[in-house]
Design an enzyme around this catalytic site. Structure first.
Site, PDB file in Angstrom:
ATOM      1  N   LYS A   1       0.838  -1.207   0.000  1.00 58.40           N
ATOM      2  CA  LYS A   1       0.000   0.000   0.000  1.00 58.40           C
ATOM      3  C   LYS A   1       0.872   1.256   0.000  1.00 58.40           C
ATOM      4  CE  LYS A   1      -1.829  -1.426   3.771  1.00 58.40           C
ATOM      5  NZ  LYS A   1      -2.618  -1.644   4.993  1.00 58.40           N
TER       6      LYS A   1
ATOM      7  N   THR B   1      -8.164   9.501   8.171  1.00 54.34           N
ATOM      8  CA  THR B   1      -7.726   8.247   7.533  1.00 54.34           C
ATOM      9  C   THR B   1      -7.674   7.097   8.541  1.00 54.34           C
ATOM     10  OG1 THR B   1      -5.436   8.903   7.890  1.00 54.34           O
ATOM     11  CG2 THR B   1      -6.355   9.361   5.708  1.00 54.34           C
TER      12      THR B   1
ATOM     13  N   GLY C   1      -8.461   3.819   9.926  1.00 56.15           N
ATOM     14  CA  GLY C   1      -9.088   2.598   9.407  1.00 56.15           C
ATOM     15  C   GLY C   1      -8.933   2.379   7.913  1.00 56.15           C
ATOM     16  N   THR C   2      -8.116   3.176   7.235  1.00 54.50           N
ATOM     17  CA  THR C   2      -7.986   2.991   5.778  1.00 54.50           C
ATOM     18  C   THR C   2      -7.422   1.604   5.441  1.00 54.50           C
ATOM     19  OG1 THR C   2      -5.842   4.116   5.850  1.00 54.50           O
ATOM     20  CG2 THR C   2      -7.707   5.416   5.082  1.00 54.50           C
ATOM     21  N   GLY C   3      -6.405   1.191   6.217  1.00 45.13           N
ATOM     22  CA  GLY C   3      -5.756  -0.094   5.930  1.00 45.13           C
ATOM     23  C   GLY C   3      -6.719  -1.253   6.138  1.00 45.13           C
ATOM     24  N   CYS C   4      -7.446  -1.221   7.250  1.00 46.85           N
ATOM     25  CA  CYS C   4      -8.403  -2.304   7.557  1.00 46.85           C
ATOM     26  C   CYS C   4      -9.480  -2.365   6.480  1.00 46.85           C
ATOM     27  CB  CYS C   4      -9.085  -2.059   8.909  1.00 46.85           C
ATOM     28  SG  CYS C   4      -7.948  -1.862  10.283  1.00 46.85           S
TER      29      CYS C   4
HETATM   30  N1  LIG Z   1      -4.489  10.343   1.805  1.00 46.30           N
HETATM   31  C1  LIG Z   1      -4.856   9.355   1.002  1.00 46.30           C
HETATM   32  N2  LIG Z   1      -5.411   9.630  -0.205  1.00 46.30           N
HETATM   33  C2  LIG Z   1      -5.788   8.635  -1.050  1.00 46.30           C
HETATM   34  N3  LIG Z   1      -5.640   7.323  -0.763  1.00 46.30           N
HETATM   35  C3  LIG Z   1      -5.081   6.991   0.413  1.00 46.30           C
HETATM   36  C4  LIG Z   1      -4.677   7.986   1.370  1.00 46.30           C
HETATM   37  N4  LIG Z   1      -4.165   7.345   2.459  1.00 46.30           N
HETATM   38  C5  LIG Z   1      -4.268   6.036   2.206  1.00 46.30           C
HETATM   39  N5  LIG Z   1      -4.801   5.812   0.972  1.00 46.30           N
HETATM   40  C6  LIG Z   1      -5.084   4.500   0.385  1.00 46.30           C
HETATM   41  O1  LIG Z   1      -5.684   3.711   1.386  1.00 46.30           O
HETATM   42  C7  LIG Z   1      -5.168   2.381   1.399  1.00 46.30           C
HETATM   43  C8  LIG Z   1      -4.502   2.112   2.741  1.00 46.30           C
HETATM   44  O2  LIG Z   1      -3.242   2.702   2.712  1.00 46.30           O
HETATM   45  P1  LIG Z   1      -2.181   2.985   3.836  1.00 46.30           P
HETATM   46  O3  LIG Z   1      -2.442   4.330   4.425  1.00 46.30           O
HETATM   47  O4  LIG Z   1      -0.848   2.798   3.178  1.00 46.30           O
HETATM   48  O5  LIG Z   1      -2.437   1.829   4.883  1.00 46.30           O
HETATM   49  P2  LIG Z   1      -2.531   1.848   6.461  1.00 46.30           P
HETATM   50  O6  LIG Z   1      -3.862   2.442   6.795  1.00 46.30           O
HETATM   51  O7  LIG Z   1      -2.417   0.399   6.801  1.00 46.30           O
HETATM   52  O8  LIG Z   1      -1.386   2.666   6.962  1.00 46.30           O
HETATM   53  C9  LIG Z   1      -4.233   2.307   0.185  1.00 46.30           C
HETATM   54  O9  LIG Z   1      -4.944   1.840  -0.931  1.00 46.30           O
HETATM   55  C10 LIG Z   1      -3.807   3.747  -0.007  1.00 46.30           C
HETATM   56  O10 LIG Z   1      -3.391   4.005  -1.324  1.00 46.30           O
HETATM   57  C1  LIG Z   2      -8.405  -2.754  16.503  1.00 46.71           C
HETATM   58  C2  LIG Z   2      -7.604  -2.050  15.475  1.00 46.71           C
HETATM   59  N1  LIG Z   2      -7.108  -2.754  14.417  1.00 46.71           N
HETATM   60  C3  LIG Z   2      -6.387  -2.107  13.475  1.00 46.71           C
HETATM   61  C4  LIG Z   2      -6.135  -0.762  13.546  1.00 46.71           C
HETATM   62  C5  LIG Z   2      -5.280  -0.080  12.484  1.00 46.71           C
HETATM   63  O1  LIG Z   2      -6.011   0.845  11.758  1.00 46.71           O
HETATM   64  P1  LIG Z   2      -5.565   1.431  10.333  1.00 46.71           P
HETATM   65  O2  LIG Z   2      -6.434   0.760   9.317  1.00 46.71           O
HETATM   66  O3  LIG Z   2      -5.839   2.897  10.412  1.00 46.71           O
HETATM   67  O4  LIG Z   2      -4.127   1.120  10.119  1.00 46.71           O
HETATM   68  C6  LIG Z   2      -6.672  -0.045  14.649  1.00 46.71           C
HETATM   69  N2  LIG Z   2      -6.458   1.277  14.788  1.00 46.71           N
HETATM   70  N3  LIG Z   2      -7.400  -0.722  15.596  1.00 46.71           N
END
Ligand SMILES: Nc1ncnc2c1ncn2[C@@H]1O[C@H](COP(=O)(O)OP(=O)(O)O)[C@@H](O)[C@H]1O
Ligand SMILES: Cc1ncc(COP(=O)(O)O)c(N)n1
Length: 262
Positions: A174, A206, A208-211
């Site tokens: 990601k 942002t 929870g974006t990853g989840c």
């Molecule tokens: N500011 C943003 N604008 C557009 N897409 C985003 C943004 N932040 C994250 N994403 C997208 O959301 C998903 C989760 O990304 P990321 O932030 O790398 O993961 P995590 O939440 O695990 O740190 C990916 O598809 C990423 O490209």
């Molecule tokens: C219980 C739990 N699981 C995972 C995440 C990570 O969240 P994110 O998707 O922002 O990296 C979180 N904040 N809480």
């Protein structure tokens, strides 16, 4: 046909990440969501106020209850917190022969709270990576798992190859933590790289974006889609969910799980 997906992860009381984000995402894709909770967190948009891992027996019982009666079409793992939980979850995945498994190697919450103990990284590498049909690390997680610095696109590709060598079938790197106005998400299948480039949205919401992204992939895999198709839809889902955030809470707000319609 009712497709079913199981998430094995931590509960986020604030509803934006973890189990709650996963179930909302499954639901939005019309996939029946089920959960096995590994840890309860007291959490909101301001941060993580408490982490309470469940007894191993309670986690095992939840997984067994689901497996014997409601076999999932795809499984996602999120916050696994410690070595004992990782070993249990890996053992259960093998026991039930689950193949469509999305491993989101959750390590720290956006505010910096640890969701995986440092000493558990080795267990994650050893037990979960070989079971991962899809692995969805962000850049810092990929750095920890491969023990290398990742700054350039070339380094991200090198890291994806390493993770593939560690037993992952499809590596989804990601790009949310990348520098610059453009974000690149990468998919590596052991032979080829596929790229999704999007404009970075400048927002603090942002959480929870990853989840959410990994849950969208899981929902698509449950419906029988290929890894490529699953990532493609998940990317569009997360883009909309970030574009149209809900503006709730006074810290890092959740994404909008209603925004995207298939
Ligand atoms: N500011 C943003 N604008 C557009 N897409 C985003 C943004 N932040 C994250 N994403 C997208 O959301 C998903 C989760 O990304 P990321 O932030 O790398 O993961 P995590 O939440 O695990 O740190 C990916 O598809 C990423 O490209
Ligand atoms: C219980 C739990 N699981 C995972 C995440 C990570 O969240 P994110 O998707 O922002 O990296 C979180 N904040 N809480």
């Amino acid at each position: 046909m009712v497709y079913k997906a199981l998430t094995i992860a931590g509960s986020d009381s604030g509803g934006g990440a973890g189990i709650q984000a996963d179930l909302k995402t499954f639901h939005q894709f019309r996939v029946f969501g089920m959960s096995a909770i590994t840890a309860v967190t007291a959490q909101n948009t301001l941060g993580v106020q408490g982490v309470y891992p469940l007894p191993i027996e309670a986690i095992e019982k939840q997984i067994d209850s689901i497996a014997v009666d409601l076999p999932p079409d795809a499984v996602k793992t999120g916050m696994l917190f410690n070595e004992e939980i990782i070993e249990l979850v890996a053992r259960k995945i093998k026991q039930y022969g689950w193949v469509r498994v999305v491993v989101d190697p959750v390590m720290i919450a956006k505010g910096g709270a640890p969701l995986l103990k440092q000493e558990a990284v080795k267990a994650l590498q050893r037990h979960m990576l070989p079971l991962a049909y899809v692995l969805t690390p962000n850049i810092p997680e990929a750095e920890v798992l491969t023990n290398m610095r990742i700054e350039t696109l070339e380094q991200r590709k090198e890291a994806a190859k390493k993770l593939h060598d560690m037993g992952v079938q499809y590596v989804v790197m990601k790009g949310g933590h990348g520098k610059g106005d453009e974000l690149v998400d990468l998919l590596y299948d052991g032979e080829q790289f596929y790229e999704w480039t999007s404009q970075k949205i400048y927002t603090k919401h942002t959480h929870g974006t990853g989840c959410t992204f990994a849950a969208a992939i899981t929902a698509q895999l449950a419906k029988g889609k290929t890894a490529y198709e699953a990532v493609d839809i998940a990317k569009r889902f997360i883009q909309k969910a970030i574009e149209q955030t809900l503006q709730i809470g006074s810290g890092h707000g959740p994404t909008n799980h209603w925004a995207f319609h298939e």
